[in-house]
Design a protein around this motif. Structure first.
Motif, PDB file in Angstrom:
ATOM      1  N   SER A 232       4.280   6.088   3.476  1.00  0.00           N
ATOM      2  CA  SER A 232       2.700   6.366   3.589  1.00  0.00           C
ATOM      3  C   SER A 232       2.168   6.063   2.199  1.00  0.00           C
ATOM      4  O   SER A 232       3.043   5.903   1.271  1.00  0.00           O
ATOM      5  N   ILE A 233       0.900   6.121   2.261  1.00  0.00           N
ATOM      6  CA  ILE A 233       0.072   5.776   0.951  1.00  0.00           C
ATOM      7  C   ILE A 233       0.455   7.060   0.009  1.00  0.00           C
ATOM      8  O   ILE A 233       0.703   6.769  -1.301  1.00  0.00           O
TER       9      ILE A 233
ATOM     10  N   GLU B 193       0.786  -1.036   0.091  1.00  0.00           N
ATOM     11  CA  GLU B 193       0.179   0.077   0.043  1.00  0.00           C
ATOM     12  C   GLU B 193       0.852   1.114  -0.149  1.00  0.00           C
ATOM     13  O   GLU B 193       0.255   2.381  -0.109  1.00  0.00           O
TER      14      GLU B 193
END
Length: 145
Positions: free
Chosen positions: A100-101, A26
């Motif tokens: 992070s995404i 992700e």
């Protein structure tokens, strides 16, 4: 979504930047900051640095800073390691990793973490100069951003 790992944040071993990223499908943004020992500070030629820390408290405080960053941003990966002992020119003194995404969260959280570590954690730096003198660092100057 949160994939977090636990690390020891104070180390007497050399720190290296890894070319391998955490295996988190992700994760769309990964930021690494490395604080490196430089050979010049305030016009004085530096030969090396020595860092000291009260490791139990420093470890706990860095863990707390990372937890605060996790509350502010949706981080999939976060890590910070600070070196202690004698460090030569060009050695890594501290590393902060955030993932992070999206890239914005990775960048913002990384800066937040390093700024807090440098201002709050009980880690002391002594600089040694070519002229044979040495002095303890006067601390960080807070940069506004």
């Amino acid at each position: 979504m949160s994939v977090l790992e636990t690390y020891s944040h104070i180390s007497s071993s050399p720190i290296f930047v890894s070319s391998e990223l955490p295996d988190i499908p992700e994760m769309g943004g990964f930021v690494v900051f490395s604080g490196i020992v430089r050979n010049l500070n305030e016009g004085k030629k530096v030969t090396h640095l020595e860092y000291e820390a009260y490791a139990p408290m420093a470890n706990e405080m860095i863990s707390s800073i990372l937890a605060d960053a996790r509350k502010k941003w949706d981080l999939l990966h976060v890590n910070c390691v600070h070196r202690v002992g004698k460090l030569g020119i060009s050695e890594i003194a501290v590393i902060v990793e955030t993932g992070s995404i999206h890239r914005a969260e990775a960048y913002e959280s990384n800066r937040y973490i390093i700024d807090r570590v440098k201002h709050e954690v009980p880690i002391w730096k002594k600089e040694f100069y070519f002229d044979g003198s040495s002095e303890w660092s006067k601390g960080c100057v807070h940069e506004s951003h």
